[in-house]
Design a protein around this motif. Structure first.
Motif, PDB file in Angstrom:
ATOM      1  N   ALA A  72       0.666  -1.309   0.014  1.00  0.00           N
ATOM      2  CA  ALA A  72       0.180  -0.044   0.054  1.00  0.00           C
ATOM      3  C   ALA A  72       0.924   1.300  -0.069  1.00  0.00           C
ATOM      4  CB  ALA A  72      -1.180   0.049   1.325  1.00  0.00           C
ATOM      5  N   ASP A  73       1.956   1.317   0.714  1.00  0.00           N
ATOM      6  CA  ASP A  73       3.138   2.285   0.710  1.00  0.00           C
ATOM      7  C   ASP A  73       3.421   2.688  -0.411  1.00  0.00           C
ATOM      8  OD1 ASP A  73       4.384   4.245   2.126  1.00  0.00           O
ATOM      9  OD2 ASP A  73       6.299   2.931   2.687  1.00  0.00           O
ATOM     10  N   LYS A  74       3.728   1.599  -1.201  1.00  0.00           N
ATOM     11  CA  LYS A  74       4.291   1.854  -2.668  1.00  0.00           C
ATOM     12  C   LYS A  74       3.503   2.178  -3.483  1.00  0.00           C
ATOM     13  CE  LYS A  74       8.972  -0.385  -2.297  1.00  0.00           C
ATOM     14  NZ  LYS A  74       8.904  -1.276  -1.098  1.00  0.00           N
ATOM     15  N   LEU A  75       2.387   1.652  -3.548  1.00  0.00           N
ATOM     16  CA  LEU A  75       1.160   2.034  -4.520  1.00  0.00           C
ATOM     17  C   LEU A  75       0.863   3.398  -4.677  1.00  0.00           C
ATOM     18  CD1 LEU A  75      -1.457  -0.989  -3.962  1.00  0.00           C
ATOM     19  CD2 LEU A  75      -0.595  -0.143  -6.184  1.00  0.00           C
ATOM     20  N   TRP A  76       0.993   4.112  -3.317  1.00  0.00           N
ATOM     21  CA  TRP A  76       0.620   5.475  -3.566  1.00  0.00           C
ATOM     22  C   TRP A  76       1.545   6.134  -4.558  1.00  0.00           C
ATOM     23  CZ3 TRP A  76       3.790   9.792  -2.509  1.00  0.00           C
ATOM     24  CH2 TRP A  76       3.066  10.932  -2.536  1.00  0.00           C
TER      25      TRP A  76
ATOM     26  N   THR B  55      11.216  13.635 -14.637  1.00  0.00           N
ATOM     27  CA  THR B  55       9.923  14.203 -15.022  1.00  0.00           C
ATOM     28  C   THR B  55       8.666  13.200 -14.646  1.00  0.00           C
ATOM     29  OG1 THR B  55       9.922  13.238 -17.310  1.00  0.00           O
ATOM     30  CG2 THR B  55      11.103  15.208 -17.260  1.00  0.00           C
ATOM     31  N   PRO B  56       7.386  13.681 -14.579  1.00  0.00           N
ATOM     32  CA  PRO B  56       6.507  12.963 -14.630  1.00  0.00           C
ATOM     33  C   PRO B  56       6.438  11.662 -15.421  1.00  0.00           C
ATOM     34  CG  PRO B  56       5.645  15.127 -14.223  1.00  0.00           C
ATOM     35  CD  PRO B  56       7.062  15.029 -14.587  1.00  0.00           C
ATOM     36  N   GLU B  57       6.575  11.979 -16.612  1.00  0.00           N
ATOM     37  CA  GLU B  57       6.507  11.019 -17.626  1.00  0.00           C
ATOM     38  C   GLU B  57       7.782   9.864 -17.583  1.00  0.00           C
ATOM     39  OE1 GLU B  57       6.579  13.904 -18.193  1.00  0.00           O
ATOM     40  OE2 GLU B  57       4.772  14.529 -19.575  1.00  0.00           O
TER      41      GLU B  57
ATOM     42  N   ILE C 124       3.669  14.200  -6.898  1.00  0.00           N
ATOM     43  CA  ILE C 124       4.822  14.662  -5.758  1.00  0.00           C
ATOM     44  C   ILE C 124       6.065  13.922  -5.884  1.00  0.00           C
ATOM     45  CG2 ILE C 124       4.965  14.555  -3.289  1.00  0.00           C
ATOM     46  CD1 ILE C 124       1.856  15.057  -3.353  1.00  0.00           C
ATOM     47  N   ALA C 125       5.898  12.834  -6.129  1.00  0.00           N
ATOM     48  CA  ALA C 125       7.246  11.792  -5.905  1.00  0.00           C
ATOM     49  C   ALA C 125       8.360  11.774  -7.064  1.00  0.00           C
ATOM     50  CB  ALA C 125       6.826  10.482  -5.437  1.00  0.00           C
TER      51      ALA C 125
END
Ligand SMILES: [Fe+2]
Ligand SMILES: [Fe+2]
Length: 195
Positions: A133-137, A154-156, A146-147
């Motif tokens: 669940a922690d990594k799924l976020w 980049t987001p991509e 955010i991460a």
């Protein structure tokens, strides 16, 4: 008030750093979705553990927090990872004592918090669900937004990276499946931003 809501209320003040006020409630929702698919796991362990797993960051100076992450441009300092785990396990013990939580379950929750980032293997199924669940976020829309910056991508680039990690990161098949559908939605949301 249900005991889990008491734990939530006592943990929430510790989330006001490192975007944990977004990360933890969303990881909590993801944990509930995994529990719906994995009836053998114990919600009385998993749910308090996910609410409490990152409370220790409130005890790590803000300028050091992003060093607690492998791949951070600032350089990874494993002792920062350990500090938020150790402080988190201690605070978890205090919060669970305050709500009168079962002592044996409290010990198991503290053990999960104590190794949630640094311990590569899962202690048991409950630990596996918390880790998943922690990594799924990170795969969620907010997680990507955010991460990605935490690891200088980049987001991509970040969604492409996450896709390569699905088989390696997740312990449960339910998390692997949820990671894939979540990533598809996040990829579409990012593409809309660019359009
Ligand atoms: Fe953590
Ligand atoms: Fe976390």
């Amino acid at each position: 008030m249900a005991v889990i809501d008491e734990v939530y209320a006592l943990a929430a003040p510790y989330w006001q750093t490192r975007s944990n006020e977004i990360h933890v409630p969303e990881a909590y929702d993801l944990a509930k979705r995994l529990l719906a698919e994995i009836p053998e796991a114990d919600p009385a362990i998993v749910l308090p553990a996910i609410l409490l797993h990152d409370v220790g960051y409130a005890r790590v100076p803000e300028e050091d927090q992003l060093k607690g992450l492998a791949g951070a441009p600032s350089g990874w300092e494993p002792d920062i990872t350990r500090r938020h785990e150790v402080e988190g396990a201690r605070l978890a013990g205090e919060i669970l004592a305050e709500v009168g939580y079962d002592a044996e379950r409290t010990r198991r929750i503290q053990a999960i918090v104590d190794g949630h980032d640094s311990r590569p293997e899962a202690l048991d199924l409950d630990d596996a669900v918390v880790k998943d669940a922690d990594k799924l976020w990170r795969f969620t829309e907010n997680g990507v937004r955010i991460a990605h910056a935490w690891v200088g991508r980049t987001p991509e680039e970040f969604v492409d990276f996450l896709e390569t990690r699905i088989e390696g990161w997740f312990f449960t098949d339910a998390a692997k499946a949820l990671a894939r559908t979540t990533l598809t939605a996040s990829r579409a949301a990012i593409a809309r931003d660019r359009a």
